[in-house]
Design an enzyme around this catalytic site. Structure first.
Site, mmCIF file in Angstrom:
data_model
loop_
_atom_site.group_PDB
_atom_site.id
_atom_site.type_symbol
_atom_site.label_atom_id
_atom_site.label_comp_id
_atom_site.label_asym_id
_atom_site.label_seq_id
_atom_site.Cartn_x
_atom_site.Cartn_y
_atom_site.Cartn_z
ATOM 1 N N GLU A 12 53.358 37.451 -28.774
ATOM 2 C CA GLU A 12 52.272 36.537 -28.400
ATOM 3 C C GLU A 12 51.450 37.046 -27.225
ATOM 4 O OE1 GLU A 12 56.013 34.880 -26.370
ATOM 5 O OE2 GLU A 12 55.524 36.068 -28.116
ATOM 6 N N LEU A 14 50.746 38.363 -23.214
ATOM 7 C CA LEU A 14 51.063 37.798 -21.893
ATOM 8 C C LEU A 14 50.452 36.415 -21.759
ATOM 9 C CD1 LEU A 14 50.777 40.830 -19.456
ATOM 10 C CD2 LEU A 14 52.791 39.464 -19.953
ATOM 11 N N HIS A 15 51.033 35.465 -22.480
ATOM 12 C CA HIS A 15 50.581 34.080 -22.449
ATOM 13 C C HIS A 15 51.753 33.170 -22.119
ATOM 14 C CE1 HIS A 15 46.733 35.254 -24.040
ATOM 15 N NE2 HIS A 15 47.370 35.995 -24.928
ATOM 16 N N ALA A 16 51.498 32.081 -21.450
ATOM 17 C CA ALA A 16 52.477 31.035 -21.135
ATOM 18 C C ALA A 16 53.818 31.577 -20.645
ATOM 19 C CB ALA A 16 52.635 30.086 -22.308
ATOM 20 N N PRO A 18 55.830 34.257 -21.462
ATOM 21 C CA PRO A 18 55.911 35.664 -21.069
ATOM 22 C C PRO A 18 55.169 35.962 -19.754
ATOM 23 C CG PRO A 18 55.475 35.505 -23.396
ATOM 24 C CD PRO A 18 55.345 34.121 -22.836
#
Length: 93
Positions: A12, A14-16, A18
């Site tokens: 996914e 580098l979102h939320a 991670p």
């Protein structure tokens, strides 16, 4: 300046979650580190908003950099974390 180029291992990007894991790891190094998309403008790796603002996708190359003492060891740890897409902070960070 020490630098590491690495591909984002989280599907996914580098979102939320991670990004949160990465920012905590970057802060834990005690070394000022920047992160950028390849060819992009570096931002503070310890800032959640800055890291989210990169919009780094899974598989995309990012550049980690620092010119502080201890930069090589810190960048090695962060590069490993990003490349492997770990779901939690390893003991070594």
């Amino acid at each position: 300046m020490a630098e590491r180029r690495v591909n984002v291992g989280w599907a996914e990007g580098l979102h939320a979650r991670p990004a949160s894991i990465f920012v905590r790891a970057a802060t834990a190094t005690g070394v000022p580190v920047t992160i950028a998309k390849s060819g992009g403008t570096p931002v503070n790796a310890g800032s959640m908003l800055a890291v989210l603002g990169l919009g780094a996708q899974g598989g995309e190359e990012i550049v980690l950099a620092s010119d502080a003492d201890g930069a090589d060891a810190a960048l090695d740890r962060l590069a490993k974390l990003v490349a492997e897409g770990l779901d939690e902070l390893p003991e070594t960070v």
